[in-house]
Design a protein around this motif. Structure first.
Motif, PDB file in Angstrom:
ATOM      1  N   LYS A 108     -45.746  62.691 -72.025  1.00 51.90           N
ATOM      2  CA  LYS A 108     -45.978  63.962 -71.343  1.00 51.90           C
ATOM      3  C   LYS A 108     -46.432  63.751 -69.900  1.00 51.90           C
ATOM      4  O   LYS A 108     -46.136  64.556 -69.018  1.00 51.90           O
ATOM      5  CB  LYS A 108     -47.015  64.782 -72.109  1.00 51.90           C
ATOM      6  N   ALA A 109     -47.179  62.655 -69.676  1.00 50.63           N
ATOM      7  CA  ALA A 109     -47.657  62.366 -68.323  1.00 50.63           C
ATOM      8  C   ALA A 109     -46.786  61.343 -67.618  1.00 50.63           C
ATOM      9  O   ALA A 109     -46.536  61.437 -66.415  1.00 50.63           O
ATOM     10  CB  ALA A 109     -49.101  61.859 -68.378  1.00 50.63           C
ATOM     11  N   HIS A 201     -66.249  62.018 -63.486  1.00 44.70           N
ATOM     12  CA  HIS A 201     -65.422  63.020 -62.808  1.00 44.70           C
ATOM     13  C   HIS A 201     -64.937  62.533 -61.433  1.00 44.70           C
ATOM     14  O   HIS A 201     -64.622  63.343 -60.561  1.00 44.70           O
ATOM     15  CB  HIS A 201     -66.176  64.344 -62.651  1.00 44.70           C
ATOM     16  N   GLU A 205     -57.519  64.013 -60.515  1.00 46.43           N
ATOM     17  CA  GLU A 205     -56.827  64.795 -61.540  1.00 46.43           C
ATOM     18  C   GLU A 205     -55.329  64.883 -61.287  1.00 46.43           C
ATOM     19  O   GLU A 205     -54.561  65.195 -62.203  1.00 46.43           O
ATOM     20  CB  GLU A 205     -57.435  66.194 -61.621  1.00 46.43           C
ATOM     21  N   ASN A 206     -54.897  64.617 -60.063  1.00 48.54           N
ATOM     22  CA  ASN A 206     -53.478  64.676 -59.736  1.00 48.54           C
ATOM     23  C   ASN A 206     -52.753  63.355 -59.998  1.00 48.54           C
ATOM     24  O   ASN A 206     -51.541  63.275 -59.806  1.00 48.54           O
ATOM     25  CB  ASN A 206     -53.297  65.076 -58.270  1.00 48.54           C
ATOM     26  N   GLY A 210     -54.745  60.977 -64.636  1.00 46.90           N
ATOM     27  CA  GLY A 210     -55.375  62.286 -64.781  1.00 46.90           C
ATOM     28  C   GLY A 210     -54.539  63.197 -65.660  1.00 46.90           C
ATOM     29  O   GLY A 210     -55.066  63.937 -66.500  1.00 46.90           O
ATOM     30  N   ALA A 211     -53.211  63.132 -65.493  1.00 47.32           N
ATOM     31  CA  ALA A 211     -52.319  63.912 -66.354  1.00 47.32           C
ATOM     32  C   ALA A 211     -52.392  63.416 -67.787  1.00 47.32           C
ATOM     33  O   ALA A 211     -52.275  64.202 -68.742  1.00 47.32           O
ATOM     34  CB  ALA A 211     -50.886  63.828 -65.837  1.00 47.32           C
ATOM     35  N   VAL A 213     -55.070  62.164 -69.238  1.00 45.63           N
ATOM     36  CA  VAL A 213     -56.318  62.705 -69.783  1.00 45.63           C
ATOM     37  C   VAL A 213     -56.108  64.132 -70.274  1.00 45.63           C
ATOM     38  O   VAL A 213     -56.644  64.543 -71.313  1.00 45.63           O
ATOM     39  CB  VAL A 213     -57.438  62.656 -68.717  1.00 45.63           C
ATOM     40  N   ALA A 214     -55.299  64.880 -69.533  1.00 47.46           N
ATOM     41  CA  ALA A 214     -55.088  66.291 -69.871  1.00 47.46           C
ATOM     42  C   ALA A 214     -53.947  66.516 -70.854  1.00 47.46           C
ATOM     43  O   ALA A 214     -53.785  67.628 -71.358  1.00 47.46           O
ATOM     44  CB  ALA A 214     -54.814  67.080 -68.592  1.00 47.46           C
ATOM     45  N   ALA A 215     -53.162  65.476 -71.143  1.00 42.86           N
ATOM     46  CA  ALA A 215     -51.983  65.645 -72.005  1.00 42.86           C
ATOM     47  C   ALA A 215     -52.371  66.149 -73.385  1.00 42.86           C
ATOM     48  O   ALA A 215     -53.346  65.694 -73.981  1.00 42.86           O
ATOM     49  CB  ALA A 215     -51.237  64.315 -72.118  1.00 42.86           C
ATOM     50  N   GLU A 216     -51.566  67.083 -73.906  1.00 45.10           N
ATOM     51  CA  GLU A 216     -51.860  67.686 -75.202  1.00 45.10           C
ATOM     52  C   GLU A 216     -50.564  67.898 -75.965  1.00 45.10           C
ATOM     53  O   GLU A 216     -49.541  68.267 -75.388  1.00 45.10           O
ATOM     54  CB  GLU A 216     -52.589  69.017 -74.999  1.00 45.10           C
ATOM     55  N   ARG A 221     -55.175  65.479 -78.418  1.00 43.22           N
ATOM     56  CA  ARG A 221     -55.361  64.810 -77.136  1.00 43.22           C
ATOM     57  C   ARG A 221     -55.863  63.395 -77.382  1.00 43.22           C
ATOM     58  O   ARG A 221     -56.359  63.075 -78.467  1.00 43.22           O
ATOM     59  CB  ARG A 221     -56.348  65.581 -76.255  1.00 43.22           C
TER      60      ARG A 221
END
Length: 399
Positions: A108-109, A201, A205-206, A210-211, A213-216, A221
């Motif tokens: 996904k990332a 932190h 995030e870009n 970072g993607a 970490v946010a992948a779902e 996750r």
């Protein structure tokens, strides 16, 4: 000769003869790593290599690998107990269904579109580094370009602040030395750094990480431990291997009188990269596997709980797969290697490695079409159980 399959005082391409001779002698070769751990290196043809990379009896499970390595270390009286850095629960060290879950989240990332989006930054980083190189005098291309270029890229992929990248590089080099007294502390320190990056932190995030970490996926996750293992995987696979590939392809193009031809015909650049991947891969052995039952390999049986390294160089130079296989040629098909693996564990970063290497080579041959290698002998290489890389590559850049 067997231990030369995982190390030794060698120069560029010396390991080709060792690996190819080993393949001719037989499929399994016992080796002992610097930390005393015993493994077997598999040297077989390309077809059987691909079959073995698909064989589910050759497990990639992190727990099984760590259990056997720790057992051997305990027998040797070693106090080393934490192997989480290199053998953590990443995609690299897992079987299905866990591997499928981790890969689905990673894709996904880390997909083709995300990699292509990095192309402008890769081109800019390459141009900036090459702008600093002196012309007409000897430089070491390994330290001047092959190492720092992918370091900057993987720093951006991971969201590592630029000021931290030199420290991260030193820790990676030390960790990959496989010398127990220094590699484990470096692994621990690198793990601590990634932990801080993930929890403070400070992560961009870009970035691709970072993607990640946010992948779902359906509410699922990656856990903190899985992200830590993924960070180690991205660092090793995304930096060390690419640095080695860049140095190898520059060396190969110069050593085979193909540099000026590539300058005249940029379409030759990806062909050179692919032939280097086949004939002179920076990934010497596929990462560790362990047999879950006795497995017959080329007429020889590897008992249950045997640690295996599958040699990729001898597979790429398999005479049954290629005419004149030991020679470096750019007039052959580009599909005859397993350098990026095969099957479920095919390298997710292969497109990024190719993109980085092609970008560097294209920029160099375009700017400096009359470059020469100034070494008086083949340059020395650094070996460990997974990778082989040039220690230095003296060249003179000429316009």
């Amino acid at each position: 000769m067997s231990n030369l399959l995982t190390g030794g005082d060698l120069r560029a391409r010396d390991h080709h003869r060792i690996e190819d001779d080993a393949r001719a002698e037989g499929p399994l070769h016992a080796v002992t790593l610097p930390n005393g751990v015993r493994m077997h290196v598999v040297t077989v043809g390309l077809d059987l290599t691909r079959t073995l990379l698909l064989d589910q009896r050759l497990s990639k499970d992190s727990d099984a690998l760590q259990r056997e390595i720790k057992r051997q270390l305990a027998e040797l009286g070693s106090t080393q107990t934490d192997l989480a850095g290199l053998f953590g629960p990443s995609m690299l060290n897992s079987d299905n269904p866990k591997h499928a879950r981790l890969r689905a989240l990673a894709v996904k990332a880390f997909n083709g579109q995300a990699v292509q989006a990095l192309a402008p930054r890769i081109e800019a980083i390459t141009a900036e580094l090459i702008d600093r190189l002196p012309v007409g005098e000897e430089i070491d291309l390994v330290h001047a370009l092959a190492v720092p270029m992918p370091l900057h890229v993987i720093g951006e992929v991971l969201g590592v602040p630029e000021d931290d990248r030199a420290r991260v590089r030193t820790l990676i080099e030390t960790m990959m030395s496989m010398e127990p007294e220094v590699s484990q502390p470096a692994s621990d320190e690198l793990g601590g750094y990634f932990h801080t990056l993930l929890t403070s932190h400070a992560l961009d995030e870009n970035s691709l990480f970072g993607a990640l970490v946010a992948a779902e996926e359906d509410g699922d996750r990656l856990t903190h431990d899985e992200l830590m293992a993924m960070a180690f995987l991205l660092v090793v696979a995304g930096h060390e291997t690419t640095a080695g590939l860049i140095a190898n392809v520059v060396h190969d193009a110069l050593d085979n009188d193909l540099w000026e031809k590539a300058a005249a015909d940029p379409a030759l650049v990806p062909v050179l990269v692919e032939e280097t991947l086949r004939q002179n891969s920076p990934v010497r052995n596929a990462t560790h596997r362990i047999t879950t039952e006795p497995v017959e390999i080329g007429g020889v049986t590897a008992p249950e709980n045997t640690l295996l390294l599958i040699n990729l160089g001898s597979a790429g130079r398999c005479p049954a797969a290629h005419e004149d296989a030991a020679r470096y040629r750019v007039d052959r098909a580009t599909t005859g290697h397993a350098t990026f693996g095969h099957g479920p564990h095919f390298c997710l970063g292969s497109a990024l490695a190719r993109l980085e290497t092609e970008t560097v080579l294209r920029e160099l041959v375009t700017r400096f079409p009359h470059t020469v290698c100034s070494a008086t002998e083949q340059p020395p290489v650094t070996h460990n159980d997974i990778m082989v890389s040039l220690k230095s590559l003296p060249v003179v850049l000429r316009r």
